[in-house]
Structure formats: structure tokens, C-alpha cells
Write a protein that holds these residues in place. Structure first.
Motif, PDB file in Angstrom:
ATOM      1  N   MET A   1       0.846  -1.188   0.000  1.00 36.54           N
ATOM      2  CA  MET A   1       0.000   0.000   0.000  1.00 36.54           C
ATOM      3  C   MET A   1       0.884   1.241   0.000  1.00 36.54           C
ATOM      4  N   MET A   2       0.495   2.268  -0.756  1.00 34.46           N
ATOM      5  CA  MET A   2       1.283   3.499  -0.859  1.00 34.46           C
ATOM      6  C   MET A   2       1.378   4.193   0.495  1.00 34.46           C
ATOM      7  N   ASP A   3       2.626   4.634   0.810  1.00 34.90           N
ATOM      8  CA  ASP A   3       2.837   5.435   2.016  1.00 34.90           C
ATOM      9  C   ASP A   3       2.059   6.738   1.866  1.00 34.90           C
ATOM     10  N   VAL A   4       1.265   7.092   2.883  1.00 34.55           N
ATOM     11  CA  VAL A   4       0.431   8.298   2.757  1.00 34.55           C
ATOM     12  C   VAL A   4       1.219   9.569   3.025  1.00 34.55           C
ATOM     13  N   LYS A   5       2.434   9.462   3.548  1.00 33.30           N
ATOM     14  CA  LYS A   5       3.205  10.677   3.815  1.00 33.30           C
ATOM     15  C   LYS A   5       3.426  11.510   2.561  1.00 33.30           C
ATOM     16  N   PRO A   6       3.828  10.909   1.409  1.00 29.81           N
ATOM     17  CA  PRO A   6       3.959  11.736   0.195  1.00 29.81           C
ATOM     18  C   PRO A   6       2.645  12.414  -0.204  1.00 29.81           C
ATOM     19  N   LEU A   7       1.506  11.739   0.050  1.00 31.72           N
ATOM     20  CA  LEU A   7       0.223  12.369  -0.256  1.00 31.72           C
ATOM     21  C   LEU A   7       0.012  13.611   0.600  1.00 31.72           C
TER      22      LEU A   7
ATOM     23  N   LEU B   1       7.286  10.709  -5.551  1.00 31.79           N
ATOM     24  CA  LEU B   1       5.858  10.473  -5.801  1.00 31.79           C
ATOM     25  C   LEU B   1       5.562  10.510  -7.293  1.00 31.79           C
ATOM     26  N   GLU B   2       6.071  11.532  -7.970  1.00 28.71           N
ATOM     27  CA  GLU B   2       5.852  11.618  -9.417  1.00 28.71           C
ATOM     28  C   GLU B   2       6.430  10.419 -10.128  1.00 28.71           C
ATOM     29  N   GLN B   3       7.605   9.986  -9.701  1.00 28.43           N
ATOM     30  CA  GLN B   3       8.243   8.839 -10.349  1.00 28.43           C
ATOM     31  C   GLN B   3       7.438   7.561 -10.105  1.00 28.43           C
ATOM     32  N   SER B   4       6.888   7.418  -8.899  1.00 30.57           N
ATOM     33  CA  SER B   4       6.173   6.178  -8.575  1.00 30.57           C
ATOM     34  C   SER B   4       4.882   6.045  -9.370  1.00 30.57           C
ATOM     35  N   ILE B   5       4.239   7.175  -9.703  1.00 26.64           N
ATOM     36  CA  ILE B   5       2.983   7.066 -10.447  1.00 26.64           C
ATOM     37  C   ILE B   5       3.182   7.342 -11.938  1.00 26.64           C
ATOM     38  N   GLY B   6       4.375   7.807 -12.274  1.00 27.12           N
ATOM     39  CA  GLY B   6       4.691   7.999 -13.689  1.00 27.12           C
ATOM     40  C   GLY B   6       3.996   9.164 -14.332  1.00 27.12           C
ATOM     41  N   VAL B   7       3.667  10.186 -13.562  1.00 25.89           N
ATOM     42  CA  VAL B   7       2.952  11.357 -14.067  1.00 25.89           C
ATOM     43  C   VAL B   7       3.561  12.603 -13.443  1.00 25.89           C
ATOM     44  N   LYS B   8       3.736  13.644 -14.246  1.00 26.93           N
ATOM     45  CA  LYS B   8       4.220  14.912 -13.721  1.00 26.93           C
ATOM     46  C   LYS B   8       3.049  15.647 -13.074  1.00 26.93           C
ATOM     47  N   LEU B   9       3.240  16.023 -11.837  1.00 30.65           N
ATOM     48  CA  LEU B   9       2.174  16.663 -11.074  1.00 30.65           C
ATOM     49  C   LEU B   9       2.423  18.148 -10.857  1.00 30.65           C
TER      50      LEU B   9
END
Length: 290
Positions: free
Chosen positions: A1-7, A40-48
Motif C-alpha cells: 500500500m502506498m505510504d500516505v506521507k507523500p500524499l 511520488l511523481e516517479q512512482s505514479i509515472g505522471v508529472k504533477l
């Protein structure tokens, strides 16, 4: 499960659009914040995030991710709150069984007190025949029960919650209906309607014993399962009954209630299992003790 800290870090940046302000509110320095968001951007593969020397903005994907991330964090916060509330007995479900006698004595008061003290707990009330209540408590089908005392209480905790006198219930057209009170000897020639021994053993025993102590065995004409049925038969004039005084609240048409001289007291008890793990039960026991 994704760590919520980056969120959490991303949501703070999205709401401030300033790395320095976001880092200060998160009580961290800017470098770890930048590293977390890059990961975070790298893990989801999208520039935010779009960033230059003057401005921080969100990409279109970042705007959508911000909304969804807020929802995830809010849901998580609510989940944590709910879990803690249930563990503390402040939320959840509590099931209480009771007999008809309790419906007119203590259950209304306990329902009011508990619902006021624990509004987020769902209180389920089950009215059943008493000979099955203790087994339901043992199995965990219900958390506690208010019932007449029984010899089958082994292994359960019990607490007396009410003790009330028996009174006489008779048809309003009965020859004794105009009396202000009655002695038990005045009923020795009457037909009795009683709750069966299998359904209410302590009540049955109290009635028989009281009659015998006064020199006669009651003429039991009908044995039924429910106090409501007892009163319905009394209303039809087929017999009289000795019932707990709180049953007067039933207000069955055609029934008159009279005090019984030197009436025996009938107890009702609350029974629960010492191994019950429902934290909501603690709050109910507090209400009973208040």
C-alpha cells in the motif's frame, strides 16, 4: 500500500503553491520535501508539479491528483476515527434482549439514557421469550439481556435492575373490580392465568408459593408464553392474574389492576457474559448503574 506521507506532502504543496511555506507547515526542510514529491511523481509515472524560479503550479493531472489525494486522506482520517471510536465503545452495534416485563419497567429508561450518552452506537432491542435469552447471551447472539431470574445463570454476570410488587389483574367487569386492594385469600376460588413455568420460572414460582403460604394452591386454568397474552385472556374474563406492577403500563382494554396486600417482590436482572468483547457494553453497564 502506498505510504500516505507523500500524499500529505503533495496536498500541502498544492494548497500553498510554495515549497518554503509547505515545508514550514510540515515541520521539515525543503530538500526532503522536494525528494518526497519527486519520488511520488516517479512512482505514479505522471508529472504533477510545474516549478520555475518564481512559481509553483499544478499540472492538469496534478489538479486531479490533488482532489483525489484529499479524498483519500479524509477517508483515512475517518477510518482511523471510526476504529478508535469502536474500540472505545463510542460507535458500533449493541444488542440487548429482554422479556415483555422489562419492556414496561427498565428498557425504556435504559434506551433513553444510553442513546443520549452514546448517540453513535446502534442499539438493537430484541423482545423474546425468556427461556431462550441466557443461551443467546452465552452464544454471543446478544450482548446482554434483561429478564426474570433463572437457575440457568451459571457462567454469566448478573445484576438486579428492578424489584417490583405483584399486582392483581382482573377483568373490569369482575365482581372484585371495585375493591381498592385485594388479599391473596380473596382469590383462592378464582381461575388463574399465568406465564408458563418454562417461560418465566421465577414468576411462576412466586405466584404459586405466595398462594401456598396463604393456605391454597392456585387454580391455574391457562399457562401461556407472554404477559400480553395473560392480560388478553384476563380482559376476556376467563381468569385473573398476578403480574409485575409495571405491566399496568400495557393499558390493555377491559383490564383493571389492583394492589395486592403483602405482595411478593419480583426481580429482574441484567445478564451478560464476562467474556463479551463488545466495547459498547461498558457504556450500557454504566447507564444501568446510574
Amino acid at each position: 500500500m502506498m505510504d500516505v506521507k507523500p500524499l500529505r506532502y503533495f496536498v500541502m504543496l498544492a494548497e500553498t503553491l510554495h515549497f518554503g511555506q509547505a515545508a514550514a507547515r510540515l515541520h521539515i526542510s525543503q530538500p526532503p520535501l522536494s525528494r518526497q514529491l519527486a519520488a511520488l511523481e516517479q512512482s505514479i509515472g505522471v508529472k504533477l508539479i510545474e516549478r520555475n524560479s518564481r512559481n509553483v503550479t499544478l499540472t492538469v493531472a496534478g489538479e486531479r491528483f490533488y482532489q483525489d489525494a484529499k479524498n483519500v486522506l479524509n477517508t483515512l482520517e475517518q477510518a482511523v476515527h471510526n476504529a478508535r471510536a469502536v474500540a472505545a465503545g463510542e460507535a458500533g452495534v449493541l444488542t440487548i434482549g429482554f422479556t415483555m416485563c422489562a419492556a414496561y419497567s427498565v428498557i425504556p429508561r435504559y434506551t433513553r439514557l444510553f442513546s443520549a450518552a452514546w448517540p453513535d452506537v446502534t442499539l438493537q432491542l430484541r423482545e423474546v421469550v425468556s427461556n431462550n435469552l441466557l443461551e443467546q447471551v452465552r452464544r454471543g447472539d446478544i450482548d446482554a439481556a434483561v429478564l426474570l431470574p433463572s437457575e440457568d445463570e451459571q457462567g454469566l454476570n448478573t445484576q438486579t435492575v428492578v424489584a417490583e410488587s405483584l399486582c392483581v389483574a382482573l377483568a373490569s367487569t369482575h365482581a372484585l373490580a371495585s375493591e381498592s386492594s385485594l388479599a391473596i385469600t380473596q382469590l383462592q376460588n378464582e381461575a388463574f392465568v399465568v406465564a408458563a413455568e418454562s417461560a418465566a420460572s421465577s414468576l411462576y414460582a412466586a405466584i404459586v408459593t405466595h398462594c401456598q403460604k396463604n393456605g391454597f394452591n392456585p387454580n391455574i386454568r391457562f399457562e401461556v408464553q407472554l404477559q400480553q397474552t395473560v392480560l388478553s385472556l384476563v380482559a376476556e374474563g376467563v381468569g385473573i392474574a398476578l403480574v409485575p406492577a409495571s405491566m399496568q403500563k400495557a393499558q390493555v382494554a377491559g383490564v383493571r389492576y389492583l394492589p395486592l396486600d403483602n405482595a411478593p417482590l419480583i426481580e429482574q436482572v441484567l445478564a451478560w457474559s464476562p467474556t463479551n468483547q463488545n466495547p459498547c457494553l461498558r457504556g450500557f453497564l454504566e447507564c444501568v448503574g446510574s
